[in-house]
Design an enzyme around this catalytic site. Structure first.
Site, PDB file in Angstrom:
ATOM      1  N   HIS A   4      15.311   6.495   9.730  1.00 46.50           N
ATOM      2  CA  HIS A   4      14.051   7.254  10.382  1.00 46.50           C
ATOM      3  C   HIS A   4      14.593   8.487  10.853  1.00 46.50           C
ATOM      4  O   HIS A   4      14.034   9.194  12.080  1.00 46.50           O
ATOM      5  CB  HIS A   4      13.315   6.359  11.351  1.00 46.50           C
ATOM      6  CG  HIS A   4      11.773   6.733  11.437  1.00 46.50           C
ATOM      7  ND1 HIS A   4      11.389   7.583  12.480  1.00 46.50           N
ATOM      8  CD2 HIS A   4      10.593   6.367  10.691  1.00 46.50           C
ATOM      9  CE1 HIS A   4      10.181   7.663  12.586  1.00 46.50           C
ATOM     10  NE2 HIS A   4       9.844   6.926  11.473  1.00 46.50           N
TER      11      HIS A   4
ATOM     12  N   HIS B  86       6.690  -0.708  10.053  1.00 40.19           N
ATOM     13  CA  HIS B  86       8.031  -0.744  10.080  1.00 40.19           C
ATOM     14  C   HIS B  86       8.329  -1.910  10.714  1.00 40.19           C
ATOM     15  O   HIS B  86       9.428  -2.257  11.366  1.00 40.19           O
ATOM     16  CB  HIS B  86       8.613   0.368  10.979  1.00 40.19           C
ATOM     17  CG  HIS B  86       8.332   1.889  10.363  1.00 40.19           C
ATOM     18  ND1 HIS B  86       8.118   2.074   9.158  1.00 40.19           N
ATOM     19  CD2 HIS B  86       8.063   2.927  11.103  1.00 40.19           C
ATOM     20  CE1 HIS B  86       8.121   3.396   8.882  1.00 40.19           C
ATOM     21  NE2 HIS B  86       7.929   3.710  10.157  1.00 40.19           N
TER      22      HIS B  86
ATOM     23  N   GLU C 243      12.268  10.110   4.152  1.00 40.42           N
ATOM     24  CA  GLU C 243      12.823   8.853   4.340  1.00 40.42           C
ATOM     25  C   GLU C 243      12.742   8.152   3.097  1.00 40.42           C
ATOM     26  O   GLU C 243      11.544   7.796   2.320  1.00 40.42           O
ATOM     27  CB  GLU C 243      11.595   7.985   5.185  1.00 40.42           C
ATOM     28  CG  GLU C 243      11.690   8.474   6.538  1.00 40.42           C
ATOM     29  CD  GLU C 243      10.446   7.918   7.426  1.00 40.42           C
ATOM     30  OE1 GLU C 243       9.959   6.905   7.167  1.00 40.42           O
ATOM     31  OE2 GLU C 243       9.803   8.683   8.296  1.00 40.42           O
TER      32      GLU C 243
END
Length: 320
Positions: free
Chosen positions: A147, A72, A287
């Site tokens: 998220h 991420h 996601e």
């Protein structure tokens, strides 16, 4: 603070509203949490193997985390930034446009990146639309997502409610990974595996199975390749449904994959604004994004962004 979904209030079949997004009780909790609740993820959502990639003959070194992966964007991802915001409104929607300037070299990625993320509530449908637009000053790679974790029985309803959720995902293949969760480059069929959600399945029935694909993460944390991928308009990708309340969330996207996560990392140590601690499997994440490690996988859809052409992505969460 990053543009973060802290609540989505939507009615059940009796018209009773509840927040269906797992959340934190205050800003301080959001600043210190490890789950990135409802936040925008970037510059690259998902894993990049060995914390590096090559682009136009030049190798770029990123921040290495667990198992020598970049996850991420690293420890100071876009969920840790202060964004600017502007209210937007038109005949079809009302919302907020968030903007971020990410300088060249930020997190190790090349190119100065200008990113806007717009959240819109649609006036004529019970839907939230998320639009991502990005421009770069030099060739780079990008991958964005939100998220959020969802529990359609209500954010504090717990894992037993999530177990009763029915899930359907329009994905024929998945990204195979090794023991480090590094993609191997192979995209096997979901047929005959626990990852086959092409027909609706009760989540708890699948989670209780003793299966190697679930063992590594104590549940689902898999990149599922959508059947209708890379459209310029959002197409249906799947849905989750809570039979008890009657709430359903349908996901539409222009992205090629969904990282489907069953909230395996929750351990009861973090409490939502409802005053209830979140146990394992307290929520589900859909996601929408490109596949993990795409910069190192030539057969995956490209995540390269070059100057002069903007990156555009849209995801719609439609509630009924």
């Amino acid at each position: 603070m990053a543009p973060t979904l802290t609540a989505i209030e939507t009615p059940d079949r009796q018209g009773k509203f509840a927040n269906v997004v797992l959340n934190r009780p205050d800003i301080g909790a959001y600043e210190t949490n490890q789950r990135r609740y409802g936040a925008v993820i970037g510059r690259y959502a998902g894993r990049i193997t060995d914390a590096r990639f090559s682009l136009d003959g030049q190798t770029r070194q990123l921040e290495a985390g667990r198992n020598n992966m970049t996850l991420h964007g690293g420890s100071r991802g876009y969920d840790k930034r202060l964004w600017s915001s502007q209210v937007v409104s038109d005949s079809q929607s009302v919302g907020v446009r968030f903007s971020l300037l990410s300088p060249a070299g930020d997190q190790g990625f090349p190119g100065t990146l200008r990113l806007t993320v717009t959240y819109r509530l649609m006036r004529k449908s019970n839907a939230l639309r998320i639009d991502y637009v990005a421009w770069t000053s030099a060739p780079t790679v990008v991958n964005f997502t939100n998220h959020a974790f969802f529990n359609l029985a209500g954010a504090g309803a717990g894992a037993s409610a999530v177990a009763d959720h029915r899930v359907q995902i329009d994905a024929d293949r998945y990204a195979e990974v090794d023991a480090r969760k590094a993609p191997t480059g192979k995209l096997p069929s979901v047929a005959g595996t626990v990852l086959d959600f092409r027909s609706p399945r009760r989540l708890g029935d699948v989670l209780r199975l003793d299966d190697p694909l679930l063992a590594a993460s104590n549940g689902f944390d898999h990149s599922l390749v959508l059947r209708d991928a890379m459209s310029t308009v959002p197409l249906p990708a799947g849905w989750i449904e809570d039979p008890a309340s009657g709430r359903r969330m349908t996901v539409l996207t222009t992205e090629p994959s969904i990282q489907f996560n069953s909230g395996n990392g929750f351990d009861g140590s973090e409490t939502g604004s409802e005053g209830v601690a979140y146990p394992r499997h307290a929520g589900l994440a859909f996601e929408t994004q490109h596949l993990p490690d795409s910069p190192n996988q030539a057969t995956f859809p490209s995540t390269v962004l070059r100057p002069g052409t903007p990156f555009r992505s849209t995801t719609v969460l439609r509630f009924s």
